[in-house]
Design a protein around this motif. Structure first.
Motif, short mmCIF file in Angstrom:
data_model
loop_
_atom_site.label_atom_id
_atom_site.label_comp_id
_atom_site.label_asym_id
_atom_site.label_seq_id
_atom_site.Cartn_x
_atom_site.Cartn_y
_atom_site.Cartn_z
N LEU A 111 0.83 -1.20 0.00
CA LEU A 111 0.00 0.00 0.00
C LEU A 111 0.86 1.26 0.00
N TRP A 112 1.85 1.31 0.91
CA TRP A 112 2.68 2.52 1.00
C TRP A 112 3.61 2.66 -0.20
N GLU A 113 4.01 1.56 -0.81
CA GLU A 113 4.79 1.65 -2.05
C GLU A 113 3.94 2.24 -3.16
N MET A 114 2.67 1.86 -3.22
CA MET A 114 1.76 2.43 -4.22
C MET A 114 1.57 3.93 -3.97
N VAL A 115 1.40 4.32 -2.72
CA VAL A 115 1.28 5.74 -2.39
C VAL A 115 2.54 6.49 -2.81
N LYS A 116 3.69 5.89 -2.58
CA LYS A 116 4.97 6.50 -2.95
C LYS A 116 5.06 6.71 -4.47
N ILE A 117 4.68 5.70 -5.24
CA ILE A 117 4.75 5.79 -6.70
C ILE A 117 3.78 6.84 -7.23
N VAL A 118 2.55 6.82 -6.74
CA VAL A 118 1.54 7.78 -7.20
C VAL A 118 1.96 9.21 -6.84
N THR A 119 2.49 9.40 -5.65
CA THR A 119 2.94 10.74 -5.24
C THR A 119 4.10 11.20 -6.11
N SER A 120 5.04 10.32 -6.41
CA SER A 120 6.17 10.69 -7.26
C SER A 120 5.70 11.10 -8.65
N ILE A 121 4.78 10.33 -9.23
CA ILE A 121 4.26 10.65 -10.56
C ILE A 121 3.51 11.98 -10.53
N ALA A 122 2.71 12.20 -9.49
CA ALA A 122 1.97 13.46 -9.38
C ALA A 122 2.93 14.66 -9.26
N LEU A 123 3.97 14.52 -8.47
CA LEU A 123 4.94 15.61 -8.33
C LEU A 123 5.65 15.88 -9.66
N LEU A 124 6.01 14.84 -10.40
CA LEU A 124 6.64 15.05 -11.70
C LEU A 124 5.68 15.70 -12.69
N ALA A 125 4.41 15.32 -12.65
CA ALA A 125 3.42 15.93 -13.55
C ALA A 125 3.19 17.41 -13.22
N LEU A 126 3.31 17.77 -11.95
CA LEU A 126 3.11 19.16 -11.54
C LEU A 126 4.36 20.03 -11.71
N ALA A 127 5.49 19.42 -11.99
CA ALA A 127 6.76 20.15 -12.05
C ALA A 127 6.73 21.37 -12.98
N PRO A 128 6.20 21.29 -14.21
CA PRO A 128 6.21 22.48 -15.07
C PRO A 128 5.38 23.64 -14.53
N LYS A 129 4.38 23.34 -13.72
CA LYS A 129 3.55 24.40 -13.16
C LYS A 129 4.16 24.99 -11.90
N VAL A 130 4.89 24.17 -11.15
CA VAL A 130 5.44 24.61 -9.86
C VAL A 130 6.77 25.34 -10.03
N VAL A 131 7.66 24.80 -10.87
CA VAL A 131 8.99 25.37 -11.04
C VAL A 131 9.04 26.13 -12.36
N GLN A 132 9.26 27.42 -12.27
CA GLN A 132 9.35 28.27 -13.46
C GLN A 132 10.66 29.05 -13.45
N PRO A 133 11.50 29.01 -14.43
CA PRO A 133 11.51 28.09 -15.57
C PRO A 133 12.08 26.74 -15.13
N LEU A 134 11.54 25.68 -15.69
CA LEU A 134 11.94 24.33 -15.32
C LEU A 134 13.03 23.82 -16.25
N SER A 135 14.06 23.23 -15.65
CA SER A 135 15.11 22.55 -16.42
C SER A 135 14.98 21.06 -16.13
N TRP A 136 14.45 20.31 -17.10
CA TRP A 136 14.26 18.88 -16.91
C TRP A 136 15.56 18.15 -16.63
N PRO A 137 16.67 18.46 -17.33
CA PRO A 137 17.92 17.76 -17.00
C PRO A 137 18.36 17.99 -15.54
#
Length: 162
Positions: A111-137
């Motif tokens: 369960l907690w591994e699933m929460v960890k994966i979903v949270t990581s994916i959500a944070l990566l999806a939000l990255a362009p909106k949160v960090v301006q300007p974003l450098s993916w590398p």
């Protein structure tokens, strides 16, 4: 002629490479205590603190090398995509409920591994909106370096006590 299930030999019961046929012997309370003292467990909170320190260090190094502060924010966000989900999992796995029984521990881990994966994916999806300007590398650099701390932690375990 087929053999009945009662007459079949289980290959797991046979000794491997001429090894002696020894039965499993559970540890006594004293032996288990001695083993715990000899090999202390590694705290997940210590690993998370090292990940935070490594993330901050890489961000400062990125600013010193390039002179661009926006890269530091991308590196820090990458580190956060490892540290925050890891902290959620560590909190969940160290709760009393997670250690009630072996079955509960296994389900809790999944369960907690699933929460960890979903949270990581959500944070990566939000990255362009949160960090301006974003450098993916730079973000990926912070993420990968902080993930490698898990391997370093295995190498840096406290020395066994004799």
């Amino acid at each position: 002629m087929a053999t009945s299930p009662q007459n079949r030999k289980d290959p797991w019961d046979e000794p491997v490479n001429g090894a002696k046929d020894e039965t499993f012997k559970p540890l006594t309370r004293e032996e288990a205590s001695a083993l715990r003292l000899k090999q202390p467990p590694l705290s997940p909170w210590r690993v998370l603190m090292v990940q935070v320190a490594v993330g901050v260090g890489v961000a400062l190094l990125a600013v010193l090398v390039t002179g661009r502060v926006e890269l530091a924010w991308s590196v820090l966000y990458g580190a956060a995509t490892v540290v925050l989900p890891g902290a959620l999992m560590a909190r969940g796995m160290t709760s009393r409920l997670s250690s009630m029984s072996p079955g509960t521990s296994a389900v809790s881990f999944m369960l907690w591994e699933m929460v960890k994966i979903v949270t990581s994916i959500a944070l990566l999806a939000l990255a362009p909106k949160v960090v301006q300007p974003l450098s993916w590398p730079a973000l990926l650099l912070g993420l990968v370096v902080c993930m490698k701390v898990y391997w370093w932690a295995l190498l840096w375990r406290p020395a066994p006590k004799s």
